[in-house]
Design a protein around this motif. Structure first.
Motif, mmCIF file in Angstrom:
data_model
loop_
_atom_site.group_PDB
_atom_site.id
_atom_site.type_symbol
_atom_site.label_atom_id
_atom_site.label_comp_id
_atom_site.label_asym_id
_atom_site.label_seq_id
_atom_site.Cartn_x
_atom_site.Cartn_y
_atom_site.Cartn_z
ATOM 1 N N UNK A 429 26.741 1.348 -3.025
ATOM 2 C CA UNK A 429 26.225 2.718 -2.925
ATOM 3 C C UNK A 429 25.128 2.955 -3.957
ATOM 4 N N UNK A 430 25.367 2.482 -5.187
ATOM 5 C CA UNK A 430 24.331 2.598 -6.234
ATOM 6 C C UNK A 430 23.071 1.856 -5.795
ATOM 7 N N UNK A 431 23.239 0.669 -5.197
ATOM 8 C CA UNK A 431 22.103 -0.090 -4.700
ATOM 9 C C UNK A 431 21.369 0.640 -3.592
ATOM 10 N N UNK A 432 22.126 1.251 -2.680
ATOM 11 C CA UNK A 432 21.521 1.979 -1.562
ATOM 12 C C UNK A 432 20.657 3.134 -2.061
ATOM 13 N N UNK A 433 21.152 3.859 -3.070
ATOM 14 C CA UNK A 433 20.421 5.017 -3.603
ATOM 15 C C UNK A 433 19.163 4.566 -4.348
ATOM 16 N N UNK A 434 19.322 3.611 -5.273
ATOM 17 C CA UNK A 434 18.182 3.191 -6.093
ATOM 18 C C UNK A 434 17.119 2.463 -5.260
ATOM 19 N N UNK A 435 17.557 1.650 -4.302
ATOM 20 C CA UNK A 435 16.604 0.938 -3.456
ATOM 21 C C UNK A 435 15.836 1.899 -2.543
ATOM 22 N N UNK A 436 16.514 2.939 -2.057
ATOM 23 C CA UNK A 436 15.837 3.940 -1.223
ATOM 24 C C UNK A 436 14.757 4.665 -2.016
ATOM 25 N N UNK A 437 15.080 4.998 -3.277
ATOM 26 C CA UNK A 437 14.086 5.631 -4.148
ATOM 27 C C UNK A 437 12.910 4.685 -4.371
ATOM 28 N N UNK A 438 13.227 3.404 -4.572
ATOM 29 C CA UNK A 438 12.171 2.404 -4.767
ATOM 30 C C UNK A 438 11.264 2.306 -3.541
ATOM 31 N N UNK A 439 11.845 2.349 -2.347
ATOM 32 C CA UNK A 439 11.057 2.274 -1.117
ATOM 33 C C UNK A 439 10.117 3.474 -1.007
ATOM 34 N N UNK A 440 10.611 4.658 -1.344
ATOM 35 C CA UNK A 440 9.768 5.859 -1.311
ATOM 36 C C UNK A 440 8.595 5.721 -2.283
ATOM 37 N N UNK A 441 8.869 5.187 -3.479
ATOM 38 C CA UNK A 441 7.813 5.014 -4.479
ATOM 39 C C UNK A 441 6.777 3.984 -4.031
ATOM 40 N N UNK A 442 7.243 2.888 -3.435
ATOM 41 C CA UNK A 442 6.319 1.843 -2.959
ATOM 42 C C UNK A 442 5.440 2.381 -1.836
ATOM 43 N N UNK A 443 6.029 3.135 -0.927
ATOM 44 C CA UNK A 443 5.248 3.711 0.174
ATOM 45 C C UNK A 443 4.184 4.666 -0.362
ATOM 46 N N UNK A 444 4.553 5.454 -1.374
ATOM 47 C CA UNK A 444 3.599 6.363 -2.001
ATOM 48 C C UNK A 444 2.493 5.580 -2.703
ATOM 49 N N UNK A 445 2.874 4.498 -3.376
ATOM 50 C CA UNK A 445 1.901 3.662 -4.097
ATOM 51 C C UNK A 445 0.899 3.028 -3.136
ATOM 52 N N UNK A 446 1.378 2.538 -1.976
ATOM 53 C CA UNK A 446 0.481 1.930 -0.984
ATOM 54 C C UNK A 446 -0.451 2.977 -0.372
ATOM 55 N N UNK A 447 0.044 4.202 -0.164
ATOM 56 C CA UNK A 447 -0.804 5.256 0.395
ATOM 57 C C UNK A 447 -1.969 5.549 -0.549
ATOM 58 N N UNK A 448 -1.675 5.608 -1.863
ATOM 59 C CA UNK A 448 -2.737 5.853 -2.839
ATOM 60 C C UNK A 448 -3.721 4.696 -2.892
ATOM 61 N N UNK A 449 -3.187 3.486 -2.799
ATOM 62 C CA UNK A 449 -4.017 2.277 -2.911
ATOM 63 C C UNK A 449 -5.026 2.183 -1.772
ATOM 64 N N UNK A 450 -4.613 2.595 -0.542
ATOM 65 C CA UNK A 450 -5.485 2.439 0.626
ATOM 66 C C UNK A 450 -6.063 3.769 1.134
ATOM 67 N N UNK A 451 -5.894 4.812 0.325
ATOM 68 C CA UNK A 451 -6.418 6.126 0.785
ATOM 69 C C UNK A 451 -7.941 6.155 0.632
#
Length: 451
Positions: A429-451
């Motif tokens: 459960x801890x992994x599910x929560x932290x990994x989901x947050x990580x995925x959101x951050x990575x998606x945000x990072x890629x959007x900025x990188x290619x915007x």
């Protein structure tokens, strides 16, 4: 694979890729299942030897073969980004790396196998069978790792039905050679459980040859002319493969090996408790093939879209996969609650063990819900080639949170052996929560990188 514009088109393409992967994973699970069952039919001692040999081999194989999974996102991004000329060299470097890993495993096994087996509190005959089974299996390690490299290329093209076909072809081959070599039929020697090792080795050679033939002669694989030029070893390519692959392999190893660790710690309890735990873990492992397959499919489609810089599509696929996994987990979780007693009967007729298995399966419901989030999210992150932080999160979730908490609950509360399952579920459960947050951050990072 092709570009999709609507959610319906994405769902259709995702399922076309997912279903063959799921069948493939279930097929590979069945191969080990048949080894165990057919050895058990020969004798209980052979069953124990094969079970111990498998318990040592599976974490090593899954961890190291996980390294070769790096080929999938690398090739998927090359194809999505129209850099197809890079594909042949990447695949051949993956094959070279797979041979290197195979040799490392065999050399390490030659030095460590005896000390590990001698350190176990098992009968000498069981120890002998486990050793001979692993030696027999070792004759197929090189082709097995090569097959995993070639399969990663096949899957990266979205042609997961081909991998499914090869795996389904391997199942009857494995069963036939098990029958011939375990029981000594049609003039073959009677080898007992050790025969299952040789049967698996023969099967590994055959599936590697089939994969080679498919890539060399069948479209669309032969369009890449993977084997038309013999590239030299490229340390830069190996660095790229291992930079992505080692964290993936270690993440998988830590996840798989924690179940072996819990089983060892369970030795404090009665034989019936250990048997019930093993039965419940076996069924939970069977169900885990669903989120694991979704995870592998997400790596392919997300990697393809990221390579093409279609970040919105990559994001849609990511959360679509998580949602599908959660819906399925709720459905089979309800079925598990309703039919836990009937499922327990598959494993035993002993009344006490039946009750214990039914109780363990209650905890398996929560276990599966956590797995339904963390496994697909890891697959999506691999599609973005984000693996280092994922590995650290997996390590902390399983070994820093899950196992210590399980030990405390098991030894210092009234939960007893079920405390380990609560600890594992908490870690997941801890992994599910932290990994989901990580995925959101990575998606945000890629959007900025290619915007």
């Amino acid at each position: 694979m092709k570009e999709t514009n609507t959610v319906k088109e994405k769902l259709k393409q995702f399922l076309v890729i997912l279903i063959p992967i799921l069948v493939t994973q279930l097929g590979m699970f069945a191969m080990n299942f048949f080894d165990t069952i057919m050895s058990g039919r020969y004798s209980p001692v052979d069953l124990a030897g094969v079970a111990i040999g498998s318990s040592l081999w599976v974490p090593v194989f899954t961890g190291l073969s996980g390294i070769l999974l790096s080929i999938t996102p690398i090739v998927a991004q090359h194809i999505g980004g129209n850099s197809k000329k890079e594909v042949p060299n990447t695949i051949l470097q993956g094959v070279y790396a797979s041979i290197f890993l195979s040799v490392v495993v065999m050399i390490t096994g030659a030095f460590l196998l005896d000390p590990i087996l001698n350190g176990m509190n098992i009968e000498s005959e069981v120890r002998s069978i486990a050793k001979e089974y692993l030696i027999a299996l070792s004759f197929g390690i090189i082709p097995l790792f090569i097959y995993n490299a070639l399969r990663s290329f096949i899957d990266a093209l979205g042609m997961t039905r081909v991998s499914m076909f090869i795996t389904l072809t391997s199942l009857p081959i494995n069963v036939v050679f098990n029958y011939l070599l375990i029981y000594g039929k049609l003039g073959f020697p009677t080898l007992g459980g050790v025969g299952a090792g040789y049967a698996s080795a023969i099967t590994y050679w055959l599936i590697a040859l089939i994969a080679f033939w498919v890539i060399y002669s069948k479209r669309p694989f032969n369009e890449y002319r993977v084997f038309s030029k013999l590239y030299g070893i490229s340390l830069d390519k190996w660095k790229e493969l291992f930079k992505i692959g080692v964290p993936i392999g270690l993440s998988i190893f830590f996840e798989v090996s924690i179940f072996s660790a819990v089983t060892l710690l369970m030795s404090d309890y009665s034989t019936n408790v250990i048997a019930a735990h093993q039965a419940a873990i076996n069924f939970a492992s069977f169900l885990y093939m669903i989120p694991l397959s979704i995870s592998m499919a997400l790596t392919i489609v997300v990697g393809f879209e990221v390579g093409a810089k279609r970040l919105k599509d990559a994001r849609t696929y990511s959360w679509m996969g998580v949602l599908i996994a959660l819906i399925l987990a709720v459905i089979y979780g309800i079925l598990l609650l309703l039919f836990k007693n009937e499922l327990a009967i598959i494993y035993t007729s002993d009344e006490e063990v039946l009750k214990l298995i039914s109780h363990f399966l209650l905890y398996a419901v929560l276990f599966q819900l956590s797995d339904a989030i963390q496994a697909p999210v890891q697959g999506a992150l691999r599609g973005y080639k984000d693996v280092n932080v994922t590995f650290i999160m997996a390590l902390v979730s399983y070994w820093v949170i899950g196992l210590p908490l399980g030990y405390i609950l098991s030894h210092y509360t009234s939960f007893g052996p079920y405390g380990y399952w609560i600890g594992l579920t908490s870690g997941l459960t801890a992994g599910a929560i932290t990994l989901s947050i990580r995925l959101l951050l990575i998606q945000k990072q890629f959007r900025k990188q290619y915007s």
